[in-house]
Design a protein around this motif. Sequence first.
Motif, mmCIF file in Angstrom:
data_model
loop_
_atom_site.group_PDB
_atom_site.id
_atom_site.type_symbol
_atom_site.label_atom_id
_atom_site.label_comp_id
_atom_site.label_asym_id
_atom_site.label_seq_id
_atom_site.Cartn_x
_atom_site.Cartn_y
_atom_site.Cartn_z
ATOM 1 N N ILE A 52 0.830 -1.209 0.000
ATOM 2 C CA ILE A 52 0.000 0.000 0.000
ATOM 3 C C ILE A 52 0.860 1.254 0.000
ATOM 4 O O ILE A 52 0.565 2.236 -0.701
ATOM 5 C CB ILE A 52 -0.968 -0.020 1.195
ATOM 6 C CG1 ILE A 52 -1.993 -1.136 0.992
ATOM 7 C CG2 ILE A 52 -1.667 1.322 1.381
ATOM 8 C CD1 ILE A 52 -2.872 -1.402 2.181
ATOM 9 N N VAL A 53 1.952 1.242 0.740
ATOM 10 C CA VAL A 53 2.870 2.392 0.758
ATOM 11 C C VAL A 53 3.465 2.611 -0.633
ATOM 12 O O VAL A 53 3.592 3.754 -1.090
ATOM 13 C CB VAL A 53 3.974 2.195 1.815
ATOM 14 C CG1 VAL A 53 5.121 3.165 1.613
ATOM 15 C CG2 VAL A 53 3.393 2.344 3.213
ATOM 16 N N MET A 54 3.820 1.528 -1.305
ATOM 17 C CA MET A 54 4.362 1.661 -2.665
ATOM 18 C C MET A 54 3.347 2.296 -3.607
ATOM 19 O O MET A 54 3.696 3.180 -4.404
ATOM 20 C CB MET A 54 4.788 0.284 -3.188
ATOM 21 C CG MET A 54 5.985 -0.304 -2.490
ATOM 22 S SD MET A 54 6.269 -2.034 -2.885
ATOM 23 C CE MET A 54 6.748 -1.939 -4.591
ATOM 24 N N ILE A 55 2.102 1.869 -3.508
ATOM 25 C CA ILE A 55 1.050 2.422 -4.367
ATOM 26 C C ILE A 55 0.810 3.894 -4.032
ATOM 27 O O ILE A 55 0.731 4.745 -4.926
ATOM 28 C CB ILE A 55 -0.245 1.601 -4.237
ATOM 29 C CG1 ILE A 55 -0.046 0.198 -4.794
ATOM 30 C CG2 ILE A 55 -1.399 2.301 -4.935
ATOM 31 C CD1 ILE A 55 -1.178 -0.754 -4.481
ATOM 32 N N ARG A 56 0.693 4.198 -2.737
ATOM 33 C CA ARG A 56 0.438 5.586 -2.327
ATOM 34 C C ARG A 56 1.588 6.504 -2.723
ATOM 35 O O ARG A 56 1.363 7.634 -3.172
ATOM 36 C CB ARG A 56 0.210 5.656 -0.815
ATOM 37 C CG ARG A 56 -0.988 4.883 -0.313
ATOM 38 C CD ARG A 56 -2.251 5.548 -0.637
ATOM 39 N NE ARG A 56 -2.273 6.843 0.011
ATOM 40 C CZ ARG A 56 -3.307 7.617 0.090
ATOM 41 N NH1 ARG A 56 -4.441 7.240 -0.409
ATOM 42 N NH2 ARG A 56 -3.238 8.785 0.678
ATOM 43 N N SER B 71 3.671 6.098 -5.204
ATOM 44 C CA SER B 71 3.641 6.266 -6.651
ATOM 45 C C SER B 71 2.583 7.292 -7.058
ATOM 46 O O SER B 71 2.842 8.146 -7.915
ATOM 47 C CB SER B 71 3.350 4.924 -7.318
ATOM 48 O OG SER B 71 3.146 5.102 -8.689
ATOM 49 N N ARG B 72 1.421 7.197 -6.451
ATOM 50 C CA ARG B 72 0.353 8.169 -6.764
ATOM 51 C C ARG B 72 0.730 9.578 -6.311
ATOM 52 O O ARG B 72 0.439 10.549 -7.006
ATOM 53 C CB ARG B 72 -0.964 7.752 -6.104
ATOM 54 C CG ARG B 72 -1.492 6.444 -6.578
ATOM 55 C CD ARG B 72 -1.884 6.515 -8.026
ATOM 56 N NE ARG B 72 -2.484 5.245 -8.419
ATOM 57 C CZ ARG B 72 -2.513 4.809 -9.661
ATOM 58 N NH1 ARG B 72 -2.001 5.520 -10.617
ATOM 59 N NH2 ARG B 72 -3.056 3.646 -9.937
ATOM 60 N N TRP B 73 1.389 9.695 -5.162
ATOM 61 C CA TRP B 73 1.821 11.009 -4.670
ATOM 62 C C TRP B 73 2.857 11.607 -5.623
ATOM 63 O O TRP B 73 2.787 12.776 -5.969
ATOM 64 C CB TRP B 73 2.409 10.863 -3.268
ATOM 65 C CG TRP B 73 3.006 12.128 -2.737
ATOM 66 C CD1 TRP B 73 2.335 13.199 -2.222
ATOM 67 C CD2 TRP B 73 4.389 12.471 -2.700
ATOM 68 N NE1 TRP B 73 3.221 14.181 -1.847
ATOM 69 C CE2 TRP B 73 4.497 13.745 -2.134
ATOM 70 C CE3 TRP B 73 5.546 11.795 -3.090
ATOM 71 C CZ2 TRP B 73 5.718 14.373 -1.959
ATOM 72 C CZ3 TRP B 73 6.753 12.433 -2.907
ATOM 73 C CH2 TRP B 73 6.824 13.700 -2.352
ATOM 74 N N ARG B 74 3.823 10.775 -6.039
ATOM 75 C CA ARG B 74 4.870 11.255 -6.953
ATOM 76 C C ARG B 74 4.267 11.636 -8.297
ATOM 77 O O ARG B 74 4.690 12.623 -8.915
ATOM 78 C CB ARG B 74 5.915 10.162 -7.119
ATOM 79 C CG ARG B 74 7.206 10.682 -7.699
ATOM 80 C CD ARG B 74 8.259 9.630 -7.688
ATOM 81 N NE ARG B 74 7.926 8.664 -8.723
ATOM 82 C CZ ARG B 74 8.693 7.659 -9.041
ATOM 83 N NH1 ARG B 74 9.783 7.421 -8.367
ATOM 84 N NH2 ARG B 74 8.341 6.844 -9.995
#
Length: 87
Positions: A72-76, A78-81
């Motif tokens: 979930i941290v990886m997905i979040r 990526s979306r933030w970046r």
Amino acid sequence: MPSGFLVKAGAIVSTAGVTMLVVFVIVLLAFPVVKECEGDSCNFQSTAPDQLKLIINPGFLASSLLVIAAGIVMIRYSRWRESKAVS
């Protein structure tokens, strides 16, 4: 590293964590834990075979939750970046 790759990797990692959690629950339901009390002290033993006793472990549960959180941290991230790149 493209953000699409990070989203896919995060989804795969979190899916692996969910799979670990589902296996934990299935083994726990299939082989219940038995409470054995002698006087004031009680001992909890799993009825699972020796090969599956590694799964009925608080460490395994914590590991599966950490793997889910990492995905979930990886997905979040990526979306933030991705949103910062658009701005």
